[in-house]
Design a protein around this motif. Sequence first.
Motif, PDB file in Angstrom:
ATOM      1  N   VAL A  21       0.837  -1.207   0.000  1.00 28.72           N
ATOM      2  CA  VAL A  21       0.000   0.000   0.000  1.00 28.72           C
ATOM      3  C   VAL A  21       0.870   1.256   0.000  1.00 28.72           C
ATOM      4  CG1 VAL A  21      -0.409   0.415   2.491  1.00 28.72           C
ATOM      5  CG2 VAL A  21      -2.203   0.909   0.846  1.00 28.72           C
ATOM      6  N   LYS A  22       1.936   1.255   0.767  1.00 29.73           N
ATOM      7  CA  LYS A  22       2.827   2.426   0.803  1.00 29.73           C
ATOM      8  C   LYS A  22       3.466   2.675  -0.566  1.00 29.73           C
ATOM      9  CE  LYS A  22       4.251   2.618   5.644  1.00 29.73           C
ATOM     10  NZ  LYS A  22       5.402   2.452   6.560  1.00 29.73           N
ATOM     11  N   ASP A  23       3.991   1.613  -1.170  1.00 32.63           N
ATOM     12  CA  ASP A  23       4.637   1.754  -2.479  1.00 32.63           C
ATOM     13  C   ASP A  23       3.651   2.252  -3.541  1.00 32.63           C
ATOM     14  OD1 ASP A  23       7.003   0.896  -1.357  1.00 32.63           O
ATOM     15  OD2 ASP A  23       6.934  -1.119  -2.234  1.00 32.63           O
ATOM     16  N   TYR A  24       2.446   1.697  -3.531  1.00 30.82           N
ATOM     17  CA  TYR A  24       1.444   2.080  -4.528  1.00 30.82           C
ATOM     18  C   TYR A  24       1.037   3.545  -4.363  1.00 30.82           C
ATOM     19  CZ  TYR A  24      -2.523   1.792  -7.677  1.00 30.82           C
ATOM     20  OH  TYR A  24      -3.392   2.000  -8.724  1.00 30.82           O
ATOM     21  N   ILE A  25       0.805   3.949  -3.121  1.00 29.51           N
ATOM     22  CA  ILE A  25       0.391   5.342  -2.887  1.00 29.51           C
ATOM     23  C   ILE A  25       1.528   6.302  -3.228  1.00 29.51           C
ATOM     24  CG2 ILE A  25      -0.349   7.021  -1.150  1.00 29.51           C
ATOM     25  CD1 ILE A  25      -1.922   4.731   0.213  1.00 29.51           C
ATOM     26  N   LYS A  26       2.750   5.932  -2.906  1.00 29.70           N
ATOM     27  CA  LYS A  26       3.890   6.796  -3.255  1.00 29.70           C
ATOM     28  C   LYS A  26       3.995   6.973  -4.772  1.00 29.70           C
ATOM     29  CE  LYS A  26       6.685   5.887   0.819  1.00 29.70           C
ATOM     30  NZ  LYS A  26       7.756   5.062   1.402  1.00 29.70           N
ATOM     31  N   ALA A  27       3.722   5.909  -5.495  1.00 29.99           N
ATOM     32  CA  ALA A  27       3.825   5.949  -6.962  1.00 29.99           C
ATOM     33  C   ALA A  27       2.610   6.605  -7.619  1.00 29.99           C
ATOM     34  CB  ALA A  27       4.000   4.537  -7.520  1.00 29.99           C
ATOM     35  N   ASN A  28       1.419   6.463  -7.008  1.00 24.86           N
ATOM     36  CA  ASN A  28       0.183   6.911  -7.659  1.00 24.86           C
ATOM     37  C   ASN A  28      -0.592   7.998  -6.909  1.00 24.86           C
ATOM     38  OD1 ASN A  28       0.006   4.832  -9.960  1.00 24.86           O
ATOM     39  ND2 ASN A  28       0.411   3.586  -8.170  1.00 24.86           N
ATOM     40  N   TYR A  81      -7.567  -0.825   9.003  1.00 23.21           N
ATOM     41  CA  TYR A  81      -6.565  -1.024  10.053  1.00 23.21           C
ATOM     42  C   TYR A  81      -5.427  -0.016   9.892  1.00 23.21           C
ATOM     43  CZ  TYR A  81      -3.575  -3.545  13.353  1.00 23.21           C
ATOM     44  OH  TYR A  81      -2.790  -3.886  14.429  1.00 23.21           O
ATOM     45  N   PHE A  82      -4.982   0.202   8.647  1.00 18.61           N
ATOM     46  CA  PHE A  82      -3.942   1.205   8.393  1.00 18.61           C
ATOM     47  C   PHE A  82      -4.429   2.599   8.790  1.00 18.61           C
ATOM     48  CE2 PHE A  82      -2.452  -1.675   4.664  1.00 18.61           C
ATOM     49  CZ  PHE A  82      -1.731  -2.478   5.534  1.00 18.61           C
ATOM     50  N   ASP A  83      -5.715   2.869   8.553  1.00 17.60           N
ATOM     51  CA  ASP A  83      -6.293   4.157   8.976  1.00 17.60           C
ATOM     52  C   ASP A  83      -6.212   4.298  10.493  1.00 17.60           C
ATOM     53  OD1 ASP A  83      -6.955   4.563   6.299  1.00 17.60           O
ATOM     54  OD2 ASP A  83      -9.101   4.212   6.592  1.00 17.60           O
ATOM     55  N   GLN A  84      -6.590   3.246  11.211  1.00 21.87           N
ATOM     56  CA  GLN A  84      -6.556   3.267  12.681  1.00 21.87           C
ATOM     57  C   GLN A  84      -5.139   3.466  13.201  1.00 21.87           C
ATOM     58  OE1 GLN A  84      -8.213  -0.485  13.911  1.00 21.87           O
ATOM     59  NE2 GLN A  84     -10.292   0.086  13.344  1.00 21.87           N
ATOM     60  N   GLU A  85      -4.195   2.876  12.513  1.00 17.39           N
ATOM     61  CA  GLU A  85      -2.790   2.962  12.921  1.00 17.39           C
ATOM     62  C   GLU A  85      -2.136   4.271  12.452  1.00 17.39           C
ATOM     63  OE1 GLU A  85      -1.050   0.558  14.876  1.00 17.39           O
ATOM     64  OE2 GLU A  85      -3.145  -0.018  15.173  1.00 17.39           O
ATOM     65  N   LYS A  86      -2.914   5.121  11.823  1.00 17.82           N
ATOM     66  CA  LYS A  86      -2.441   6.427  11.326  1.00 17.82           C
ATOM     67  C   LYS A  86      -1.336   6.288  10.278  1.00 17.82           C
ATOM     68  CE  LYS A  86      -4.940   8.770  14.376  1.00 17.82           C
ATOM     69  NZ  LYS A  86      -6.324   8.564  14.162  1.00 17.82           N
ATOM     70  N   ILE A  87      -1.465   5.252   9.453  1.00 14.66           N
ATOM     71  CA  ILE A  87      -0.542   5.045   8.333  1.00 14.66           C
ATOM     72  C   ILE A  87      -1.154   5.670   7.081  1.00 14.66           C
ATOM     73  CG2 ILE A  87       0.569   3.310   6.866  1.00 14.66           C
ATOM     74  CD1 ILE A  87       0.399   1.451   9.438  1.00 14.66           C
ATOM     75  N   THR A  88      -2.464   5.443   6.940  1.00  7.67           N
ATOM     76  CA  THR A  88      -3.203   6.013   5.818  1.00  7.67           C
ATOM     77  C   THR A  88      -4.380   6.814   6.364  1.00  7.67           C
ATOM     78  OG1 THR A  88      -4.601   4.041   5.638  1.00  7.67           O
ATOM     79  CG2 THR A  88      -2.654   4.143   4.211  1.00  7.67           C
ATOM     80  N   GLN A 115     -12.489  10.486   0.786  1.00  4.04           N
ATOM     81  CA  GLN A 115     -13.612  10.046  -0.046  1.00  4.04           C
ATOM     82  C   GLN A 115     -13.506   8.529  -0.285  1.00  4.04           C
ATOM     83  OE1 GLN A 115     -13.531  12.817  -3.290  1.00  4.04           O
ATOM     84  NE2 GLN A 115     -14.543  14.393  -2.080  1.00  4.04           N
ATOM     85  N   ASP A 116     -13.309   8.087  -1.516  1.00  3.56           N
ATOM     86  CA  ASP A 116     -13.227   6.630  -1.755  1.00  3.56           C
ATOM     87  C   ASP A 116     -11.788   6.144  -1.921  1.00  3.56           C
ATOM     88  OD1 ASP A 116     -12.780   7.798  -4.208  1.00  3.56           O
ATOM     89  OD2 ASP A 116     -13.849   6.245  -5.328  1.00  3.56           O
ATOM     90  N   LYS A 117     -10.818   6.992  -1.545  1.00  6.45           N
ATOM     91  CA  LYS A 117      -9.410   6.646  -1.699  1.00  6.45           C
ATOM     92  C   LYS A 117      -8.694   6.732  -0.373  1.00  6.45           C
ATOM     93  CE  LYS A 117      -9.336   8.390  -6.381  1.00  6.45           C
ATOM     94  NZ  LYS A 117      -8.861   9.371  -7.312  1.00  6.45           N
ATOM     95  N   ARG A 118      -7.502   6.151  -0.352  1.00  6.47           N
ATOM     96  CA  ARG A 118      -6.632   6.262   0.825  1.00  6.47           C
ATOM     97  C   ARG A 118      -5.358   6.988   0.402  1.00  6.47           C
ATOM     98  NH1 ARG A 118     -10.527   3.451   2.411  1.00  6.47           N
ATOM     99  NH2 ARG A 118     -10.768   2.775   4.534  1.00  6.47           N
ATOM    100  N   VAL A 119      -4.865   7.849   1.292  1.00  3.69           N
ATOM    101  CA  VAL A 119      -3.594   8.530   1.077  1.00  3.69           C
ATOM    102  C   VAL A 119      -2.716   8.269   2.304  1.00  3.69           C
ATOM    103  CG1 VAL A 119      -4.529  10.333  -0.429  1.00  3.69           C
ATOM    104  CG2 VAL A 119      -4.495  10.700   2.038  1.00  3.69           C
ATOM    105  N   LEU A 120      -1.414   8.415   2.141  1.00  3.33           N
ATOM    106  CA  LEU A 120      -0.501   8.237   3.262  1.00  3.33           C
ATOM    107  C   LEU A 120      -0.542   9.452   4.168  1.00  3.33           C
ATOM    108  CD1 LEU A 120       2.679   6.728   1.558  1.00  3.33           C
ATOM    109  CD2 LEU A 120       1.023   5.531   3.004  1.00  3.33           C
ATOM    110  N   LEU A 121      -0.350   9.215   5.436  1.00  2.45           N
ATOM    111  CA  LEU A 121      -0.257  10.332   6.393  1.00  2.45           C
ATOM    112  C   LEU A 121       1.182  10.754   6.548  1.00  2.45           C
ATOM    113  CD1 LEU A 121      -2.771   9.451   9.227  1.00  2.45           C
ATOM    114  CD2 LEU A 121      -2.922  11.268   7.551  1.00  2.45           C
TER     115      LEU A 121
END
Length: 186
Positions: free
Chosen positions: A137-144, A169-176, A180-186
């Motif tokens: 997820v981190k690699d994909y968000i960094k690239a896209n 779970y990543f949202d809860q852990e403050k990673i993402t 709206q309908d997408k996730r971004v890195l924090l």
Amino acid sequence: IEELERYHEKYTLKIGMEKEVIRSKYLKNIKPRVGERFIDLLIEKDYIEQYMENVCIKGFKVKYSPIQLKIKDDLIKIYKESIFTPPKKEDLFETLEYDKDELTQVFDSLISSGEIIKLNEEIYLHKTNYEKGLITVKDYIKANGSITVAEYRDILNTNRKVALSLLEYFDQEKITKRDQDKRVLL
């Protein structure tokens, strides 16, 4: 400390007593900060250790019986091999032919130790698979710039439920963070 020793004798597969239980049960008549400082002092003086939110006697190690070791090995193998299509806990418990209490104790100990990650009440992953999902997820968000549940599901070759559970779970852990309908890195 004596209470912790009794706890370890009774619950040999639990890494320790939850810190919050100690505070509420044994330190309830003192201010929270004083209770926290008392626990910290016991840690500093090497009487006890803290592992995540659990407290144990210094040097305590979980000890598995031979049958518990077999259960542990079976559970780890199943969760490692299932990658991003983990079995339901109930189905797994019905499939494995062990005593249900022993199975539950070993399963809970694997969660406490971090070997198995509990995403929610239904979905559990082996830590190496969780870490693969996190890197992905981190690699994909960094690239896209962002990722949707559908994109993540397809990348992991899993179902929507597992992909969504991981992202939540990543949202809860403050990673993402959900945007709206997408996730971004924090």
